[in-house]
Enzyme design. Structure first.
Site, PDB file in Angstrom:
ATOM      1  N   TRP A 155       0.843  -1.199   0.000  1.00 57.79           N
ATOM      2  CA  TRP A 155       0.000   0.000   0.000  1.00 57.79           C
ATOM      3  C   TRP A 155       0.878   1.249   0.000  1.00 57.79           C
ATOM      4  O   TRP A 155       2.084   1.155   0.282  1.00 57.79           O
ATOM      5  CB  TRP A 155      -0.928   0.008   1.232  1.00 57.79           C
ATOM      6  CG  TRP A 155      -2.199   0.751   0.936  1.00 57.79           C
ATOM      7  CD1 TRP A 155      -2.573   1.974   1.394  1.00 57.79           C
ATOM      8  CD2 TRP A 155      -3.248   0.313   0.063  1.00 57.79           C
ATOM      9  NE1 TRP A 155      -3.783   2.324   0.868  1.00 57.79           N
ATOM     10  CE2 TRP A 155      -4.216   1.323   0.045  1.00 57.79           C
ATOM     11  CE3 TRP A 155      -3.453  -0.834  -0.722  1.00 57.79           C
ATOM     12  CZ2 TRP A 155      -5.383   1.235  -0.722  1.00 57.79           C
ATOM     13  CZ3 TRP A 155      -4.615  -0.933  -1.483  1.00 57.79           C
ATOM     14  CH2 TRP A 155      -5.558   0.100  -1.470  1.00 57.79           C
ATOM     15  N   ASP A 211       0.150  11.100  -0.173  1.00 60.61           N
ATOM     16  CA  ASP A 211      -0.894  12.126  -0.099  1.00 60.61           C
ATOM     17  C   ASP A 211      -2.256  11.491   0.178  1.00 60.61           C
ATOM     18  O   ASP A 211      -2.371  10.276   0.300  1.00 60.61           O
ATOM     19  CB  ASP A 211      -0.922  12.932  -1.400  1.00 60.61           C
ATOM     20  CG  ASP A 211      -1.476  12.129  -2.569  1.00 60.61           C
ATOM     21  OD1 ASP A 211      -1.373  10.868  -2.551  1.00 60.61           O
ATOM     22  OD2 ASP A 211      -2.024  12.735  -3.495  1.00 60.61           O
ATOM     23  N   GLU A 214      -3.364   8.695  -1.901  1.00 56.27           N
ATOM     24  CA  GLU A 214      -2.539   7.483  -1.752  1.00 56.27           C
ATOM     25  C   GLU A 214      -1.700   7.208  -2.985  1.00 56.27           C
ATOM     26  O   GLU A 214      -1.412   6.062  -3.294  1.00 56.27           O
ATOM     27  CB  GLU A 214      -3.427   6.262  -1.445  1.00 56.27           C
ATOM     28  CG  GLU A 214      -4.534   6.544  -0.468  1.00 56.27           C
ATOM     29  CD  GLU A 214      -5.209   5.292   0.052  1.00 56.27           C
ATOM     30  OE1 GLU A 214      -6.017   4.738  -0.683  1.00 56.27           O
ATOM     31  OE2 GLU A 214      -4.898   4.878   1.181  1.00 56.27           O
ATOM     32  N   GLU A 445     -18.814   7.041  -4.983  1.00 57.98           N
ATOM     33  CA  GLU A 445     -17.586   7.836  -4.916  1.00 57.98           C
ATOM     34  C   GLU A 445     -17.533   8.860  -6.046  1.00 57.98           C
ATOM     35  O   GLU A 445     -17.223  10.019  -5.846  1.00 57.98           O
ATOM     36  CB  GLU A 445     -16.389   6.885  -5.001  1.00 57.98           C
ATOM     37  CG  GLU A 445     -15.044   7.569  -4.954  1.00 57.98           C
ATOM     38  CD  GLU A 445     -13.918   6.551  -5.126  1.00 57.98           C
ATOM     39  OE1 GLU A 445     -13.694   6.069  -6.255  1.00 57.98           O
ATOM     40  OE2 GLU A 445     -13.259   6.230  -4.109  1.00 57.98           O
TER      41      GLU A 445
END
Ligand SMILES: *[C@@H]1O[C@H](CO)[C@@H](O)[C@H](O)[C@H]1NC(C)=O
Ligand SMILES: *[C@@H]1O[C@H](CO)[C@@H](O)[C@H](O)[C@H]1NC(C)=O
Ligand SMILES: *[C@@H]1O[C@H](CO)[C@@H](O)[C@H](O)[C@H]1NC(C)=O
Ligand SMILES: *[C@@H]1O[C@H](CO)[C@@H](O)[C@H](O)[C@H]1NC(C)=O
Ligand SMILES: *[C@@H]1O[C@H](CO)[C@@H](O)[C@H](O)[C@H]1NC(C)=O
Length: 596
Positions: A155, A211, A214, A445
């Protein structure tokens, strides 16, 4: 009627993504309601958004089965994309809204949820994860399983806005508890959690971070501003609780460093806030980014007026930036084509975005309205008129093409005309988002750049929070001050540790596909010439100039060279080693080189 359709629609929506693939005409549940004013949208959407928010909070949310108490799931979507995790940033912003709703007396039943969240944060801080343990960097871990176990996949980590946003939310609750004669609970339960997060911020703000999207590692405006705010209000709470003066001194020093650093994101040449500076990865970007608008609304302090050093909503820099940000979407989204250049449009994260097709987002479009509503609120409340500066002139010229650098007196006819026009502009963004909300009121989203169909994760918790905070701003609800008023920006910026200088290495080198540029040198910070573990690959944000930023001890001589790597083969630069030396702690040195 509405409720019937809401429920039937919610049932049909889960497996995530079904709605996204259907075209609006074929899907009767995707019909939209048309609003002529924001109040009607508010009346319709608020109960749905609140229900959507609470459904995503454990342990008893309707769509968050399996989530521990106080855990906010990002979305119930389990595939395409899988968002059934809890992100520290999303959860903290969602709970900031819930705490504000509770402390403003709008819903006393929320206290249990808030206490659950406090308990969750206390537990999750202690979970060892790929970013580290509680004392070795683990607080910067961006996301966890909804069972509160660590997420161990690859990640973009760490993300250092999380601890700051979490502290801000808990401080808002702590301040309410103190005002309601429950300082004991603050001392015993909240303060240990808040101070862990704020010590993390104080000690680590100057290290690179991913940030809020991501994607970019470097320094992020949103993160810096969130950290600055959290430390300021943390200092006030620490003082009220009688915390050790060494803590207060350390946090004050770093808050000043953060305020100084915050200014460097503003580009005077370009007239907007560059969202990410000193990136160490990532592709070419303009720097125009909703990051900056979200910063402005989440660090709004009504006591700070139109202060530009903290980028308040009505500050000249934040308004100039808003125009540049909004305009960057006018020609790239088909749903924006043909709209007047001074009217509201759909906006997304950043113009270069390709995630799920790179669409407008509900939360970014609503953020534009929110900033403008807060600007109008401050102008009206302060009664000092509207100052048009050379920086904000392009923003104001959208509403009056003959606007000039001047102060428009409060109460004048020009003031009324101008604020009415800005209000209409602001409403336009609220209604632009509303235009693409399906009749169920559910907020995904994104909404498609071609036709506004909801896209990506369904029922995004942050989308629901964003429409609710936008309505609060529309209604000019009071917001707590966090200490942005009357700050003085230091004249020279210092990095956090007082021991190192920042060196920016730049190397101009053309490369072939798959080939990358790395850096090595003779000191530990430059990997002791180890080509198996070099610094890099360097950022190609400004290809063919490759860039990286390294913290090197102050007043230190160092030698270095760039290398190329292609298919495992290392090629050194020719000639003698390059060298230079750092100056005092906190200074910056930029080294421009060309491959030799
Ligand atoms: C203080 O707040 C906590 C958390 O809501 C609660 O459990 C406790 O009963 C409160 N104490 C007092 C004295 O009100
Ligand atoms: C650290 O602080 C210095 C001084 O403000 C700044 O130049 C540098 O970009 C900062 N780096 C990060 C990653 O925050
Ligand atoms: C537009 O700005 C000009 C210059 O400041 C001013 O004279 C004029 O009254 C403004 N127009 C309106 C409608 O306020
Ligand atoms: C990459 O390296 C491998 C192993 O040395 C080699 O077999 C392969 O041909 C190389 N590929 C290219 C494109 O040079
Ligand atoms: C060290 O860096 C400075 C600033 O870029 C440059 O002017 C100077 O020539 C460099 N020194 C050497 C020896 O390369």
């Amino acid at each position: 009627m509405l409720f019937t359709s809401v429920f039937s629609c919610l049932l049909l929506l889960s497996p995530g993504g079904a709605l996204a693939r259907a075209s609006p005409r074929e899907n009767p549940f995707n019909k939209r309601v048309s609003y002529t004013n924001v109040a009607d949208f508010d009346t319709f959407e608020t109960p749905i958004a609140l229900a959507g928010l609470y459904a995503n909070i454990g342990p008893d949310g309707a769509k968050s089965q399996g989530a521990k108490a106080g855990v906010v799931i990002a979305s119930p979507s389990t595939s395409d994309p899988d968002y059934l995790y809890t992100w520290t940033r999303d959860a903290s912003l969602v709970f900031k809204y819930i705490v504000d709703r509770f402390t403003s007396g709008r819903d006393s039943s929320l206290r249990t949820k808030i206490d659950n969240f406090v308990g969750h944060v206390g537990r999750i801080q202690q979970v060892t994860n790929p970013s580290g343990t509680v004392s070795t960097g683990g607080l910067g871990e961006p996301k966890f399983m909804i069972s509160e176990a660590a997420f161990t996949g690859e990640w973009g980590r760490p993300q250092r806005d999380g601890p700051a946003l979490r502290a801000t939310t808990l401080i808002a609750y702590a301040n309410w508890l103190r005002a309601n004669s429950n300082t004991t609970h603050v001392q015993n339960v909240l303060w240990p959690i808040i101070s862990l997060d704020l010590n993390y911020v104080s000690n680590n703000w100057n290290s690179t971070t991913f940030d809020l999207w991501e994607e970019v590692s470097g320094a992020s405006f949103f993160t810096t501003a969130a950290q600055h705010r959290a430390l300021r209000e943390g200092i006030a709470l620490a003082t009220a609780l009688g915390a050790p003066s060494s803590t207060i001194t350390a946090w004050t020093t770093q808050a000043q460093n953060l305020l100084c650093f915050l200014q460097t994101y503003w580009s005077p040449e370009s007239g907007f806030i560059v969202a990410n500076v000193d990136p160490i990865n990532g592709a070419i970007r303009s720097g125009k980014d909703a990051n900056t608008v979200l910063t402005t609304i989440h660090t709004f302090d009504p006591a700070a007026g139109c202060d530009s050093s903290t980028f308040q909503p009505c500050s000249d820099k934040a308004l100039a930036n808003l125009k540049v940000y909004v305009d960057s979407f006018r020609s790239i989204y088909p749903i924006n084509y043909g709209i007047a250049s001074n009217a509201a449009v759909a906006t997304g994260r950043y113009p270069e975005d390709v995630y799920y097709g790179g669409n407008p987002w509900y939360l970014t479009t609503f953020a534009v309205a929110e900033q403008l509503y807060r600007a109008l609120q401050v102008w009206d409340a302060e009664g000092k008129g509207i100052e048009v500066t050379s920086i904000s002139l392009p923003f104001f010229q959208q509403f009056n093409s003959s606007a000039t650098v001047t102060t428009i007196p409060a109460g004048s006819a020009s003031y009324t005309t101008l604020t009415n026009a800005i209000k209409t502009f602001a409403d336009g963004f609220a209604l632009k988002g509303a235009q693409f909300v399906p009749s169920s009121g559910a907020l995904a989203e994104q909404y498609a750049r071609n036709d506004g169909t909801p896209v990506s994760a369904v029922d995004l918790t942050w989308s629901y929070a964003s429409v609710l905070t936008m309505f609060d701003a529309h209604d000019r609800l009071a917001v707590d001050s966090w200490g942005a008023a009357g700050l003085t920006v230091p004249t020279t910026c210092s990095s956090g540790d007082g021991k190192s200088a920042t060196v920016i290495f730049k190397e101009t080198a053309t490369t072939i596909w798959g080939e990358n540029i790395y850096l090595v040198g003779n000191i530990e910070a430059l990997k002791n010439w180890n080509t198996n573990n070099p610094i890099g690959p360097l950022s190609t944000t400004t290809y063919p100039v490759w860039t990286t930023l390294v913290s090197i001890p102050a007043n230190t001589h160092f030698e270095y060279k760039f290398i190329r790597k292609f298919n495992g083969t290392v090629t050194w630069e020719s000639g003698a080693n390059r060298w230079n030396a750092t100056g005092a702690a906190g200074t910056r040195l930029t080294l421009n080189n060309v491959w030799k």
